[in-house]
Design an enzyme around this catalytic site. Structure first.
Site, PDB file in Angstrom:
ATOM      1  N   CYS A 201       0.840  -1.198   0.000  1.00 25.84           N
ATOM      2  CA  CYS A 201       0.000   0.000   0.000  1.00 25.84           C
ATOM      3  C   CYS A 201       0.880   1.255   0.000  1.00 25.84           C
ATOM      4  CB  CYS A 201      -0.897  -0.011   1.234  1.00 25.84           C
ATOM      5  SG  CYS A 201      -1.830   1.506   1.451  1.00 25.84           S
ATOM      6  N   CYS A 204       0.181   3.240   3.491  1.00 23.81           N
ATOM      7  CA  CYS A 204       0.652   2.810   4.821  1.00 23.81           C
ATOM      8  C   CYS A 204       1.699   1.700   4.766  1.00 23.81           C
ATOM      9  CB  CYS A 204      -0.531   2.346   5.673  1.00 23.81           C
ATOM     10  SG  CYS A 204      -1.134   0.692   5.225  1.00 23.81           S
ATOM     11  N   ASP A 338      21.595   0.465 -15.899  1.00 25.97           N
ATOM     12  CA  ASP A 338      21.423  -0.757 -15.104  1.00 25.97           C
ATOM     13  C   ASP A 338      20.473  -1.700 -15.849  1.00 25.97           C
ATOM     14  OD1 ASP A 338      20.565  -2.669 -13.293  1.00 25.97           O
ATOM     15  OD2 ASP A 338      20.366  -1.275 -11.619  1.00 25.97           O
TER      16      ASP A 338
END
EC number: 6.3.5.13
Length: 412
Positions: A201, A204, A338
């Site tokens: 998420c 959070c 990269d």
């Protein structure tokens, strides 16, 4: 609009003239379009030039990891139904290239501008856009781009309190989180094939639940908003529930998703979905992408894929086996140096296709294909790779600078 009052100061006019002269000199020297160097010179002479040029325009900004150049082009075609458009159609999407594009057309009513993800907040500040389209966020150019969560945070802070109407993809949790700081959001269900950057998420850090096409965080309740526009098969569903057929010459589900977002943007400017979608049919190729070119008695379809999400979408639209596939990967500055992202791509989707590998980093790609149990041949260049394929269609997939190299060689 700009025809009635001239927003440009004498200093700004000098900056525009100098920028155009430098760009023309760069083109004459065979160094590309010159738009970036021209824009840099112009901004050096007048740092406020981008804001001044945007003053007389209704501006749309388009940002995403994948699909921004194509979506910018589709929106530009749709808005031409309502008036003249200026756009950075060649994909020069940082402030210098954007400034150069806007300086090239003083009669336009609309500015449709593709913006590199890292520059979105700054360009939005300068151009006071009426609308901002946010399509997706995924890992890309690992050496220069911060992780996607940080980009989303940058967008979220930059767009907080913006007066722009934000047209955002409800299926990408990172985009939803970034857009939800804006007071005026139109949610579009455009889909999301690549989910590997959105398992936690963004609000959070909890684990994202993904039942079917839905998503939500079981910990903080952050969830997919209800879209007012959506892609349904070959149709766009508008906020009234009407279904409009998508007419595109561009292939694949991803482009239908781009058309859906573009129709939602066009509606913000009063262009109805039917008109917008009909106009999008004009687009056959975008800066060489999807073009089919004849080369050594074969038909090469040129496909650009710059990162894992882009490769996944591209694999879904190529012709079935045994159509040969040529893969080309570079790792120059514009690509990101990269190449570890190759390990995030599911190359087992190419099973059954004869594969030829070219490009600066063909050996990195060869190791990756070996691990994926694919049959492939490493070739010196596109000429040799094409000769190894039978007459007929060849799908050629390349990342950014490899794609430019190919276009130069095959004459597209």
């Amino acid at each position: 609009m700009s025809g009635n009052s001239d927003p440009l100061t004498p200093r700004a006019k000098l900056a525009v003239t100098a920028g155009k002269a430098v760009a023309a000199a760069s083109r004459a020297a065979g160094r590309g379009s010159g738009s970036v160097i021209g824009g840099k010179v112009a901004l050096r002479l007048d740092p406020d030039l981008l804001a001044r040029l945007a003053q007389s325009l209704d501006v749309v900004l388009v940002s995403a990891t994948n699909g921004k150049t194509t979506t910018t082009r589709l929106i530009a075609e749709a808005l031409r139904a309502a008036g003249p458009v200026v756009s950075n159609a060649l994909g020069a999407n940082m402030p210098a290239g954007i400034t150069s594009a806007l300086a090239g057309n003083s009669d336009a009513r609309y500015g449709v501008i593709e913006v590199d993800e890292k520059y979105l907040a700054g360009v939005a500040r300068d151009t006071d856009p009426k609308c901002i389209a946010l399509l997706n966020l995924s890992r890309d150019q690992l050496d220069r781009a911060a992780e996607t969560r940080m980009l989303a945070e940058n967008w979220r802070e930059g767009l907080a309190g913006s007066k722009a109407v934000v047209v955002a993809n409800a299926d990408d949790p990172l985009v939803v989180w970034a857009a939800s700081s804006s007071p005026n959001v139109i949610w579009v269900a455009a889909g999301q094939m690549w989910k590997d950057d959105a398992w936690s998420c963004p609000s959070c850090g909890g684990v994202m639940q993904r039942p079917g096409d839905d998503w939500f965080c079981g910990e903080c309740g952050f969830r997919r908003p209800t879209p007012s526009w959506s892609l349904s098969g070959d149709h766009v569903l508008d906020p009234h529930g009407s279904a409009w057929p998508i007419h595109l010459q561009l292939p694949g589900r991803a482009n239908k998703a781009n058309a859906t977002s573009s129709a939602a943007v066009a509606a913000v400017f009063g262009v109805p979905p039917q008109v917008a979608l009909e106009r999008m049919y004009q687009v056959q190729a975008v800066a060489g992408r999807y073009d089919v070119v004849q080369f050594k008695d074969r038909d090469l379809r040129l496909l650009l894929a710059k990162n894992p999400a882009g490769w996944l979408e591209t694999f879904s639209l190529i012709d079935p086996p045994p159509t040969p596939v040529i893969l080309s990967v570079n790792a120059r500055g514009a690509d990101g140096t990269d190449t570890s992202w190759l390990w995030d791509v599911d190359y087992t989707r190419l099973t059954g296709h004869p594969i030829c590998v070219i490009g600066d980093r063909k050996l990195d790609l060869a190791v990756r294909l070996e691990v994926a149990n694919q049959h492939f041949q490493v070739c010196d260049d596109v000429d040799q790779a094409v000769q190894m394929c039978p007459p007929g269609r060849i799908e050629v997939i390349a990342n950014y600078t490899a794609f430019q190299d190919l276009r130069r060689r095959v004459g597209n």
